[in-house]
Design a protein around this motif. Structure first.
Motif, PDB file in Angstrom:
ATOM      1  N   ALA A 188       0.837  -1.200   0.000  1.00  0.00           N
ATOM      2  CA  ALA A 188       0.000   0.000   0.000  1.00  0.00           C
ATOM      3  C   ALA A 188       0.870   1.248   0.000  1.00  0.00           C
ATOM      4  O   ALA A 188       0.587   2.205  -0.737  1.00  0.00           O
ATOM      5  CB  ALA A 188      -0.938  -0.006   1.205  1.00  0.00           C
TER       6      ALA A 188
ATOM      7  N   THR B 224      -6.376   0.203  -6.368  1.00  0.00           N
ATOM      8  CA  THR B 224      -7.460  -0.670  -5.916  1.00  0.00           C
ATOM      9  C   THR B 224      -6.960  -1.651  -4.871  1.00  0.00           C
ATOM     10  O   THR B 224      -5.749  -1.899  -4.762  1.00  0.00           O
ATOM     11  CB  THR B 224      -8.046  -1.470  -7.092  1.00  0.00           C
ATOM     12  N   VAL B 225      -7.884  -2.227  -4.145  1.00  0.00           N
ATOM     13  CA  VAL B 225      -7.529  -3.266  -3.175  1.00  0.00           C
ATOM     14  C   VAL B 225      -6.953  -4.476  -3.917  1.00  0.00           C
ATOM     15  O   VAL B 225      -6.027  -5.127  -3.426  1.00  0.00           O
ATOM     16  CB  VAL B 225      -8.746  -3.643  -2.300  1.00  0.00           C
TER      17      VAL B 225
ATOM     18  N   ILE C  45      -3.335  -3.764  -4.511  1.00  0.00           N
ATOM     19  CA  ILE C  45      -2.570  -3.902  -3.258  1.00  0.00           C
ATOM     20  C   ILE C  45      -2.332  -5.374  -2.952  1.00  0.00           C
ATOM     21  O   ILE C  45      -1.217  -5.774  -2.615  1.00  0.00           O
ATOM     22  CB  ILE C  45      -3.294  -3.195  -2.100  1.00  0.00           C
TER      23      ILE C  45
ATOM     24  N   LYS D  83      -7.150 -10.636  -1.849  1.00  0.00           N
ATOM     25  CA  LYS D  83      -7.999  -9.521  -1.437  1.00  0.00           C
ATOM     26  C   LYS D  83      -8.630  -9.828  -0.075  1.00  0.00           C
ATOM     27  O   LYS D  83      -8.754  -8.951   0.777  1.00  0.00           O
ATOM     28  CB  LYS D  83      -9.076  -9.311  -2.509  1.00  0.00           C
TER      29      LYS D  83
ATOM     30  N   TYR E  86      -8.610  -7.588   3.454  1.00  0.00           N
ATOM     31  CA  TYR E  86      -9.791  -7.224   4.251  1.00  0.00           C
ATOM     32  C   TYR E  86      -9.797  -7.887   5.630  1.00  0.00           C
ATOM     33  O   TYR E  86     -10.445  -7.398   6.543  1.00  0.00           O
ATOM     34  CB  TYR E  86     -11.074  -7.536   3.487  1.00  0.00           C
TER      35      TYR E  86
ATOM     36  N   SER F  67     -11.494  -1.895   5.460  1.00  0.00           N
ATOM     37  CA  SER F  67     -11.794  -1.174   4.223  1.00  0.00           C
ATOM     38  C   SER F  67     -10.515  -0.510   3.718  1.00  0.00           C
ATOM     39  O   SER F  67      -9.526  -0.399   4.442  1.00  0.00           O
ATOM     40  CB  SER F  67     -12.870  -0.117   4.469  1.00  0.00           C
ATOM     41  N   LYS F  68     -10.576  -0.049   2.492  1.00  0.00           N
ATOM     42  CA  LYS F  68      -9.435   0.691   1.932  1.00  0.00           C
ATOM     43  C   LYS F  68      -9.211   1.966   2.734  1.00  0.00           C
ATOM     44  O   LYS F  68      -8.067   2.359   2.973  1.00  0.00           O
ATOM     45  CB  LYS F  68      -9.687   1.009   0.457  1.00  0.00           C
ATOM     46  N   ASP F  69     -10.288   2.606   3.181  1.00  0.00           N
ATOM     47  CA  ASP F  69     -10.150   3.826   3.992  1.00  0.00           C
ATOM     48  C   ASP F  69      -9.369   3.563   5.273  1.00  0.00           C
ATOM     49  O   ASP F  69      -8.541   4.381   5.684  1.00  0.00           O
ATOM     50  CB  ASP F  69     -11.527   4.408   4.326  1.00  0.00           C
TER      51      ASP F  69
ATOM     52  N   LEU G 260      -7.150   1.215   5.648  1.00  0.00           N
ATOM     53  CA  LEU G 260      -5.769   0.987   5.215  1.00  0.00           C
ATOM     54  C   LEU G 260      -5.064   2.317   4.943  1.00  0.00           C
ATOM     55  O   LEU G 260      -3.907   2.506   5.326  1.00  0.00           O
ATOM     56  CB  LEU G 260      -5.750   0.094   3.970  1.00  0.00           C
TER      57      LEU G 260
END
Length: 193
Positions: A19, A32-33, A36, A44, A48, A53-55, A57
């Protein structure tokens, strides 16, 4: 070689490593996840499992970068404990070293702010709090250095330290690092190198 290094890290650290590289080089909205997970050589689902969430991360990535900056300031405080002006100069020296200054992306915090359309997002609040702490640190160090009008000096130093990353990125001037250090030394009243 990178695969061997990644394989030795636990999954959470691999995800954070991936990331960091992707967010820094490509921005948070473009990454995108899935990208990453691929970079981290994991799934993926694993991403998770460690970050809901990506936020989340993004927030953890920002916290880790902030911790790294705090470590730099901590080392400088230890190395130059009775020399607050030298601590500021040391941070400027950190900013102009390779590859920090030569990054094609500039300041990760500024880039992240530019990508956050929501003014009250947790990531924006985290960055703004970090920048306020940095400003307060500069004011304290300027006061401890006996600089007249420490808040004004801290403001000017912030413009120099933040601006150098943009000027270096846009390649408008040569010798950006040495010139920054000359300006910081002059503002702090330190002798020329």
């Amino acid at each position: 070689m990178r695969s061997q290094r990644i394989a030795r890290l636990p999954p959470r650290e691999r995800v954070l490593d991936a990331a960091h590289e992707l967010f820094f080089n490509e921005g948070i909205t473009r990454v995108t996840v899935d990208a990453i997970a691929a970079k981290a050589e994991t799934t993926k689902m694993t991403v998770y499992r460690h970050f809901e969430s990506k936020d989340v991360l993004v927030l953890e990535w920002l916290r880790l970068m902030m911790a790294e900056y705090d470590e730099v300031w901590g080392r400088l405080a230890e190395q130059f404990s009775a020399q607050p002006a030298r601590q500021i100069l040391g941070f400027a020296e950190f900013l102009v070293q390779e590859p920090v200054l030569s990054s094609h992306r500039g300041c990760a915090y500024t880039n992240t702010l530019a990508e956050l359309p929501v003014c009250d997002s947790p990531a924006r609040e985290l960055i703004e709090a970090h920048k306020r702490r940095q400003a307060a640190r500069l004011v304290r160090l300027c006061e401890a250095s006996g600089i007249a009008e420490p808040e004004q000096a801290a403001f000017e130093l912030t413009l120099l330290l933040e601006g150098v990353q943009i000027v270096a990125q846009n390649k408008g001037f040569d010798e950006v690092g040495p010139n920054l250090l000359k300006l910081v030394r002059a503002r702090l009243g330190l002798p020329a190198a």
